[in-house]
Design a protein around this motif. Structure first.
Motif, PDB file in Angstrom:
ATOM      1  N   UNK A   1      -9.886  -4.207  -4.560  1.00  0.00           N
ATOM      2  CA  UNK A   1      -9.933  -4.900  -3.337  1.00  0.00           C
ATOM      3  C   UNK A   1      -9.120  -4.356  -2.245  1.00  0.00           C
ATOM      4  N   UNK A   2      -7.913  -3.805  -2.731  1.00  0.00           N
ATOM      5  CA  UNK A   2      -7.161  -3.215  -1.607  1.00  0.00           C
ATOM      6  C   UNK A   2      -7.691  -1.935  -0.988  1.00  0.00           C
ATOM      7  N   UNK A   3      -8.487  -1.029  -1.709  1.00  0.00           N
ATOM      8  CA  UNK A   3      -9.089   0.047  -1.251  1.00  0.00           C
ATOM      9  C   UNK A   3     -10.300  -0.569  -0.394  1.00  0.00           C
ATOM     10  N   UNK A   4     -10.926  -1.487  -0.802  1.00  0.00           N
ATOM     11  CA  UNK A   4     -11.938  -2.299  -0.060  1.00  0.00           C
ATOM     12  C   UNK A   4     -11.549  -2.540   1.298  1.00  0.00           C
ATOM     13  N   UNK A   5     -10.176  -3.117   1.509  1.00  0.00           N
ATOM     14  CA  UNK A   5      -9.610  -3.506   2.805  1.00  0.00           C
ATOM     15  C   UNK A   5      -9.293  -2.344   3.613  1.00  0.00           C
ATOM     16  N   UNK A   6      -8.830  -1.472   3.078  1.00  0.00           N
ATOM     17  CA  UNK A   6      -8.378  -0.182   3.849  1.00  0.00           C
ATOM     18  C   UNK A   6      -9.715   0.413   4.527  1.00  0.00           C
ATOM     19  N   UNK A   7     -10.745   0.358   3.570  1.00  0.00           N
ATOM     20  CA  UNK A   7     -11.788   1.184   4.003  1.00  0.00           C
ATOM     21  C   UNK A   7     -12.430   0.202   5.216  1.00  0.00           C
TER      22      UNK A   7
ATOM     23  N   UNK B   1     -11.252  -1.473   7.192  1.00  0.00           N
ATOM     24  CA  UNK B   1     -10.373  -1.297   8.577  1.00  0.00           C
ATOM     25  C   UNK B   1     -10.858  -0.012   9.033  1.00  0.00           C
ATOM     26  N   UNK B   2     -10.825   1.050   8.511  1.00  0.00           N
ATOM     27  CA  UNK B   2     -11.238   2.428   8.988  1.00  0.00           C
ATOM     28  C   UNK B   2     -12.833   2.343   9.458  1.00  0.00           C
ATOM     29  N   UNK B   3     -13.583   1.575   8.963  1.00  0.00           N
ATOM     30  CA  UNK B   3     -14.695   1.527   9.549  1.00  0.00           C
ATOM     31  C   UNK B   3     -14.735   0.798  10.811  1.00  0.00           C
ATOM     32  N   UNK B   4     -13.845  -0.134  10.944  1.00  0.00           N
ATOM     33  CA  UNK B   4     -14.064  -0.956  11.946  1.00  0.00           C
ATOM     34  C   UNK B   4     -13.204   0.087  13.130  1.00  0.00           C
TER      35      UNK B   4
ATOM     36  N   UNK C   1      -0.779  -3.186   3.488  1.00  0.00           N
ATOM     37  CA  UNK C   1      -0.989  -1.541   3.739  1.00  0.00           C
ATOM     38  C   UNK C   1      -1.808  -1.384   4.731  1.00  0.00           C
ATOM     39  N   UNK C   2      -2.715  -2.284   5.052  1.00  0.00           N
ATOM     40  CA  UNK C   2      -3.638  -2.067   6.311  1.00  0.00           C
ATOM     41  C   UNK C   2      -2.727  -2.477   7.636  1.00  0.00           C
ATOM     42  N   UNK C   3      -1.834  -3.376   7.401  1.00  0.00           N
ATOM     43  CA  UNK C   3      -0.993  -3.820   8.701  1.00  0.00           C
ATOM     44  C   UNK C   3      -0.023  -2.477   9.057  1.00  0.00           C
ATOM     45  N   UNK C   4       0.322  -1.823   7.963  1.00  0.00           N
ATOM     46  CA  UNK C   4       1.236  -0.523   8.158  1.00  0.00           C
ATOM     47  C   UNK C   4       0.416   0.580   8.663  1.00  0.00           C
ATOM     48  N   UNK C   5      -0.817   0.630   8.158  1.00  0.00           N
ATOM     49  CA  UNK C   5      -1.555   1.496   8.735  1.00  0.00           C
ATOM     50  C   UNK C   5      -2.299   1.252  10.175  1.00  0.00           C
ATOM     51  N   UNK C   6      -2.247   0.146  10.303  1.00  0.00           N
ATOM     52  CA  UNK C   6      -2.696  -0.362  11.947  1.00  0.00           C
ATOM     53  C   UNK C   6      -1.594  -0.075  12.909  1.00  0.00           C
TER      54      UNK C   6
END
Length: 601
Positions: A6-12, A14-17, A384-389
């Protein structure tokens, strides 16, 4: 810790968007104005969120968490004193000059107001600053990847050293951002920054709530850490009795005036977002809308640092104890559950020591480690997506500002003037690639600091502090001349370098943190040194600019209309509801920030 599916899915996702927004925006990036200024067609609320998000980069999300752990709630002064008043000032007074002059960048405004040499000096120094800032964002992301340990197994399987994870993260992140900015230009960056803002809020609000719940809420933090951490104005009468190491004058003048106004009123990184607005009124409202949001950002980015230090032993923390044999006295001791680790040298693998031989806490890992501590699978992906953002918004903001300044204020001005617009569009895209490559190199310099916010404030003291004096005099004193502006700006930068080379923060080694000429004065903290570097740089620029201007001939007043306050027609046509008018919004923001300072005094 390894991430779940699920975590990898959220990150992926985000990158697609992110890449998708870049691709969609690329369809409208057909000219220089579209690529560099988003066609000046963005609504005020979008520009306002982008204005705040471009500043809400990794260096702020991770750096302010680190500063919260190192300096306490007094870090909120970077917002309530060091941001809101300046954001109100640029919205009410300065945006009419930027937007009305039709300048495409901050340095270009200096050319219109003064001359080419002043523009050139500011363009070069600003370009260097954006490269450093972008490199800091890269460094922050690489630190995050290391903290997660998610690539430990793949690197071990390939027989690669674990230290290479840091290098791999930097290079991978550089490639992602290159594609994203190269395609969409400023329009893609702005709409991605709006997306990133909401992701940051969604990722960090639960983190703060869970952390406060464990430590017993705000009162629990106060009981655990003491007033030096939880009272913003504790001990400000004297530099030696507060965690920032700076007294009320150094705080008010260094942060509240010089660094704050120098950044928010002159840094093209944020000014560029307002200049992309679809009208003068929208451009003026942009920083004011951002100010309303900025007031509450400390609760998202600073509180995680306080929570982390409450769960970690430190030599100077209220009630901290030191255990072990005599040789360990004075060392940092990690209690279970310690959150902030000792900083390890990436090359030697050994703890980094201060001048007294004590291991340093790695404050930059306060927020990432707290996130790993509290978030389960699924929520961890969101965090983690928030940090990446935050990384993406900070780096993209610096890169878009760099490619604009390089293309218009260096390449077009001095290398190939008079070329077709299509040519400059191509140069802007190439400048994006060059800027990211240079940022990779500066990412490694940031590893010498245990708080990246210390490094960023040092850079601002060198670049933004003196240029603020130049802008201030140029906009509000018609007698300022080009010779005076250039001499003052050059003097300010030189004085900043001399002050840094002659001073050193306590318990630090001579080198990148100062004292490389001689140590004539020691400051209680790196931040105190930064504030006083900014004060000296601004004062030198201000004084020399006035002196030289009085001895040289100014431009004719006819050439200064729209560039100087006294020679520019006042704006009287303010459309819309009364509460959306810039002056009214500015008053509301100032009342709000006064209330916050009183509540957390």
């Amino acid at each position: 810790m390894s991430l779940g599916g699920v975590d990898w899915g959220v990150l992926a996702l985000y990158l697609v968007f992110v890449l998708g927004i870049g691709v969609v925006a690329s369809r409208r990036a057909k000219s220089g104005v579209d690529f560099f200024l988003a066609g000046r067609a963005i609504p005020a609320w979008v520009c306002g969120l982008a204005f705040i998000s471009a500043n809400l980069g990794a260096q702020e999300v991770i750096g302010m968490g680190a500063s919260g752990a190192k300096y306490g709630i007094s870090t909120a002064h970077f917002y309530w004193i060091g941001a809101i008043p300046a954001m109100v000032f640029i919205g009410v007074f300065m945006m009419p000059f930027y937007y009305g002059s039709k300048a495409r960048s901050g340095p270009e405004y200096l050319r219109l107001r003064f001359d080419e040499k002043t523009r050139a000096l500011n363009a070069v120094s600003f370009a260097v600053m954006t490269i450093i800032s972008s490199g800091v964002s890269m460094y922050a992301l690489a630190k995050l990847i290391q903290a997660l340990h998610v690539f430990d197994a793949p690197f071990a399987h390939l027989g690669l050293p674990q230290t290479w994870i840091f290098h791999g993260a930097i290079l991978t992140s550089a490639l992602v951002v290159l594609i994203y900015i190269y395609a969409g230009g400023l329009r893609g960056a702005i709409y991605n920054e709006v997306l990133q803002f909401f992701l940051i809020v969604a990722g960090f609000a639960p983190l703060v709530w869970l952390g406060l719940k464990q430590v017993g809420g705000w009162h629990g933090l106060q009981a655990s850490l003491g007033p030096s951490y939880t009272h913003a104005w504790a001990g400000m009468a004297h530099a030696t009795t507060n965690r920032l190491g700076v007294d009320w004058f150094g705080l008010s003048m260094g942060l509240g005036f010089v660094l704050s106004f120098g950044y928010w009123c002159t840094d093209f990184l944020v000014v560029q977002r307002a200049m992309a607005a679809n009208s003068m009124s929208a451009a003026r409202r942009t920083p004011l809308i951002a100010a309303g949001v900025k007031m509450f950002i400390p609760f998202l980015v600073i509180l995680p640092g306080l929570i982390a230090i409450a769960l970690t032993s430190a030599p100077d923390k209220n009630g901290a104890t030191v255990a072990g044999p005599p040789a360990a006295v004075g060392a940092v001791v990690q209690h279970a559950p310690g959150v902030i680790p000792i900083k390890i040298d990436a090359e030697s693998g050994k703890p980094m020591l201060d001048a007294r031989g004590r291991p340093q806490l790695d404050y930059d890992l306060a927020t990432p480690n707290l996130l790993l501590r509290y978030f389960p699978t699924g929520m961890l992906g969101v965090g983690l997506t928030a940090l990446l953002a935050s990384f993406m918004s900070g780096m993209a903001g610096n890169v878009t500002a760099f490619n604009t300044v390089f293309t218009y204020d260096i390449y077009q001005a001095y290398i190939r003037p008079g070329a077709e617009d299509r040519h400059y569009l191509s140069v802007g895209r190439l400048a994006t690639a060059f800027g990211i490559a240079a940022s990779v190199a500066t990412a490694y310099m940031a590893s010498q600091f245990n708080n990246i916010m210390d490094l960023m404030q040092l850079v601002l003291a060198f670049v933004n502090a003196p240029v603020f004096a130049t802008f201030l005099l140029g906009m509000f004193w018609k007698r300022t001349t080009g010779h005076g502006a250039f001499a003052g700006l050059a003097t300010g930068i030189t004085v900043a370098a001399l002050h840094h080379g002659l001073t050193l923060p306590a318990d630090n080694l001579v080198g990148i943190k100062g004292g490389w000429i001689a140590v004539t004065h020691s400051y209680p903290s790196e931040m105190a040194q930064n504030f006083w570097t900014a004060i000296w740089a601004w004062s030198a620029c201000f004084t020399v600019t006035i002196a030289v201007s009085l001895m040289t001939r100014p431009k004719p007043e006819a050439e200064l209309a729209g560039l100087v306050y006294s020679l520019t027609p006042k704006i009287t046509d303010e459309r819309g509801a009364w509460y959306m008018r810039p002056v009214v919004l500015g008053v509301i923001m100032m009342i709000g920030v006064i209330i916050l300072n009183v509540v957390f005094r």
